[in-house]
Scaffold this motif. Sequence first.
Motif, mmCIF file in Angstrom:
data_model
loop_
_atom_site.group_PDB
_atom_site.id
_atom_site.type_symbol
_atom_site.label_atom_id
_atom_site.label_comp_id
_atom_site.label_asym_id
_atom_site.label_seq_id
_atom_site.Cartn_x
_atom_site.Cartn_y
_atom_site.Cartn_z
ATOM 1 N N LYS A 17 33.586 39.355 44.093
ATOM 2 C CA LYS A 17 34.839 40.080 43.857
ATOM 3 C C LYS A 17 35.516 39.519 42.602
ATOM 4 N N PHE B 115 37.566 44.172 44.627
ATOM 5 C CA PHE B 115 38.748 43.382 44.951
ATOM 6 C C PHE B 115 38.588 42.484 46.164
ATOM 7 N N GLU B 116 39.206 41.320 46.057
ATOM 8 C CA GLU B 116 39.524 40.527 47.234
ATOM 9 C C GLU B 116 41.037 40.569 47.337
ATOM 10 N N THR B 117 41.567 40.372 48.527
ATOM 11 C CA THR B 117 43.018 40.268 48.664
ATOM 12 C C THR B 117 43.353 38.824 48.994
ATOM 13 N N ILE C 203 47.478 41.710 39.727
ATOM 14 C CA ILE C 203 46.017 41.664 39.793
ATOM 15 C C ILE C 203 45.505 40.505 38.934
ATOM 16 N N TYR D 72 43.802 51.104 40.196
ATOM 17 C CA TYR D 72 43.042 49.978 39.638
ATOM 18 C C TYR D 72 41.546 50.134 39.923
ATOM 19 N N GLY D 73 41.225 50.514 41.146
ATOM 20 C CA GLY D 73 39.834 50.699 41.500
ATOM 21 C C GLY D 73 39.165 51.757 40.638
ATOM 22 N N TRP E 205 46.623 50.272 43.939
ATOM 23 C CA TRP E 205 45.318 49.629 44.116
ATOM 24 C C TRP E 205 44.185 50.637 43.908
ATOM 25 N N ALA F 144 37.935 40.614 40.892
ATOM 26 C CA ALA F 144 39.357 40.946 40.771
ATOM 27 C C ALA F 144 40.037 40.628 42.095
ATOM 28 N N ALA F 145 41.287 40.193 41.998
ATOM 29 C CA ALA F 145 42.032 39.821 43.203
ATOM 30 C C ALA F 145 43.397 40.496 43.197
ATOM 31 N N LEU F 146 43.805 40.938 44.367
ATOM 32 C CA LEU F 146 45.111 41.565 44.571
ATOM 33 C C LEU F 146 45.937 40.703 45.515
ATOM 34 N N LEU G 51 42.098 39.011 37.067
ATOM 35 C CA LEU G 51 40.769 39.364 36.568
ATOM 36 C C LEU G 51 40.009 38.102 36.183
#
Length: 142
Positions: free
Chosen positions: A69, A104-106, A134, A90-91, A87, A71-73, A136
């Motif tokens: 993942k 993504f991971e949250t 977010i 972004y995706g 979100w 990218a992280a949210l 990256l």
Amino acid sequence: MLLGIPKIISPELLKLLMEMGHGDEIVLADANFPAASHSQRLVRCDGHPIPELLDAILRLFPLDQYVDKPAALMQVVPGDTVATPIWDVYGSVIEARTGLNAPFETVERFAFYERARGAYAIVATGEGAQYANIILKKGVIV
């Protein structure tokens, strides 16, 4: 001016993106994020929405292909009923630029703050959506 550089990318942001190495992280922070108090390097992009910046940045560097993942949210705080349609935006941007689906991971709010403190840079934006932050992770340029 340079050819091929999106106009939304300031000289200061371009410099930071060029300095970043593989695995370094950059935070695109919404207008509510405590960017100044959490950053090692702060770039101001006031008035700009994150989706536009995200698209421009992903034209210039790849996401890390060696992690599940890249990218992280920031997770919605339990009990908060706010929706996070940004979100999905972004995706769509990430999939269009990189081909990655579900990148993504949250991350729990305070863990996200800690991770942001260790990021190479934070970009403070004018994004008004809640939970729009977010992170990256930069990949390898081949």
